[in-house]
Motif scaffolding. Structure first.
Motif, short mmCIF file in Angstrom:
data_model
loop_
_atom_site.label_atom_id
_atom_site.label_comp_id
_atom_site.label_asym_id
_atom_site.label_seq_id
_atom_site.Cartn_x
_atom_site.Cartn_y
_atom_site.Cartn_z
N LYS A 1 0.84 -1.22 0.00
CA LYS A 1 0.00 0.00 0.00
C LYS A 1 0.86 1.25 0.00
O LYS A 1 0.57 2.23 -0.70
CB LYS A 1 -0.89 0.01 1.26
N VAL A 2 1.93 1.23 0.80
CA VAL A 2 2.84 2.38 0.85
C VAL A 2 3.53 2.55 -0.50
O VAL A 2 3.65 3.66 -1.02
CB VAL A 2 3.86 2.20 2.00
N ALA A 3 3.94 1.43 -1.10
CA ALA A 3 4.60 1.49 -2.41
C ALA A 3 3.68 2.11 -3.45
O ALA A 3 4.09 2.94 -4.27
CB ALA A 3 5.02 0.09 -2.84
N GLN A 4 2.39 1.71 -3.42
CA GLN A 4 1.43 2.23 -4.41
C GLN A 4 1.23 3.74 -4.26
O GLN A 4 0.92 4.42 -5.23
CB GLN A 4 0.11 1.48 -4.27
N ALA A 5 1.43 4.25 -3.03
CA ALA A 5 1.27 5.69 -2.80
C ALA A 5 2.29 6.51 -3.59
O ALA A 5 2.10 7.70 -3.81
CB ALA A 5 1.38 6.01 -1.30
N PRO B 1 -5.37 8.71 -8.08
CA PRO B 1 -4.49 7.76 -8.78
C PRO B 1 -4.42 8.08 -10.26
O PRO B 1 -5.38 8.57 -10.84
CB PRO B 1 -5.16 6.41 -8.54
N LYS B 2 -3.25 7.81 -10.84
CA LYS B 2 -3.09 7.96 -12.29
C LYS B 2 -3.98 6.92 -12.98
O LYS B 2 -4.28 5.88 -12.42
CB LYS B 2 -1.64 7.70 -12.68
N ALA B 3 -4.35 7.18 -14.22
CA ALA B 3 -5.19 6.24 -14.97
C ALA B 3 -4.47 4.89 -15.12
O ALA B 3 -5.09 3.84 -15.06
CB ALA B 3 -5.52 6.82 -16.32
#
Ligand code: ZN
Length: 356
Positions: free
Chosen positions: A193-197, A271-273
């Motif tokens: 989750k942190v990485a996706q941020a 979030p980006k597309a």
């Protein structure tokens, strides 16, 4: 029936309990410093002189008014990877202890001798790579003493470890976040989750399956894994660049991470597309010879098994080695050359996966 002294004691406890609950939180203790809640401190962790001289580790601690998780962000393990170092400097200015829950520990430059010596990969004092000597040793060479202090004073006191790098001098790299998972890593779902941020284009899972994998040439990340901390590796920029976009991307990523970890009330950006490409581990292609490397293409790109990566020539100009990709994958980072040493990883190829 309760005796009088016992009744008195019970009443005293009743009166004292609310006062105890309201007592202010303790200062955050690190390297002999105490940082009061709602304040920040800038200090140096001294690295004592051994056989090869003293140095220091510059640290900023931002201790939130409310207690919470401790996030350690380490920049400059490689002193020529400048984006991380500039991002740490900016974060130290931007993060407000009055709005922070928990504690942010920023190591501004882990490898001061490498930074001041403008030295890619290694500390010029003892020629060691700080990212291969963890957990270090208090009686070792300078790089080992730095590692020992970072392990004991920073990693040990954290709840989440973030190690920030770039492509070093003469390296190409596509921005990615490495997330530590597998049976020997702690809380992969949180780390993911942190990485996706970070909203980076690539996420790699490093699956920790054996002690040997964690111990051999142990990096700072693997030190985090060994100490039971959820850990991510952040990589952006190449060739020792100091591009503003890369610095800004690290700052935004860490600020997003603060939200994910419940340390900041700021909302996550939209979030980006396009979601990140996912990879399950990497394969490295090593050089068998020392000499002059001629890459076919020193940029991140998809690769087919058997595709030519480049050639190595000796110092007479004779071709001594032809390197090919052993797998289908994505050239995530590698060296641009021309110098190459036998044993160097020439290209690191990430292995695509649909999902984790
Ligand atoms: Zn690095």
């Amino acid at each position: 029936m309760m005796s009088l002294p016992r009744l008195f004691l019970a009443l005293l406890l009743l009166i004292a309990a609310p006062a105890l609950a309201a007592s202010p939180p303790e200062p955050f203790a690190i390297a002999g410093h105490g940082v009061a809640p709602g304040t920040r401190a800038d200090f140096r962790i001294p690295v004592p002189s051994g056989s090869d001289g003293a140095t220091f580790i510059p640290v900023t601690v931002i201790n939130g008014r409310q207690p919470g998780p401790v996030l350690a962000v380490v920049a400059g393990v490689h002193g020529f990877e400048f984006a991380s170092i500039l991002a740490a400097e900016r974060l130290a200015e931007r993060v407000d202890p009055a709005r922070l829950t928990g504690t942010l520990v920023l190591v501004r430059v882990a490898n001061i001798p490498g930074f001041e010596g403008r030295s890619p990969n290694v500390n010029p004092v003892d020629r060691k790579n700080l990212n291969r000597v963890f957990p270090g040793h208090p009686g070792g060479t300078q790089t080992e003493r730095i590692a020992d202090l970072i392990a004991r004073e920073v990693v040990a006191r954290s709840d989440f470890l973030m190690d920030v790098h770039s492509g070093d001098g003469a390296e190409f790299l596509d921005a990615f976040v490495g997330v530590y998972g597998g049976p020997l890593a702690t809380d992969f779902p949180l780390a993911l989750k942190v990485a996706q941020a970070f909203r980076f284009p690539n996420i790699v899972r490093y699956s920790m399956e054996s002690r040997e994998q964690i111990d051999r040439g142990r990096s700072l990340n693997r030190q985090g894994v060994a100490m039971g901390k959820p850990t991510i590796l952040v990589e952006i920029g190449q060739n020792g660049s100091r591009e503003e976009a890369h610095v800004a991307a690290i700052v935004a990523g860490v600020e997003g991470a603060l939200t994910v970890l419940g340390m900041s009330p700021a909302p996550l950006p939209e979030p980006k597309a396009k979601p990140a490409r996912l990879f399950e581990g990497t394969v490295s292609v090593s050089a068998g010879h020392t000499g002059v490397f001629h890459p076919v293409d020193a940029t991140p790109r998809p690769l087919k098994k058997g595709e030519r990566l480049g050639t190595i020539r000796d110092y007479t100009g004779r071709e001594v080695e032809r390197l090919v990709s052993p797998v289908d994958g994505y050239a995530l980072y590698g060296i641009t050359g021309p110098p190459v040493e036998a044993g160097d990883s020439v290209v690191t190829i990430a292995l695509p996966t649909e999902a984790f």
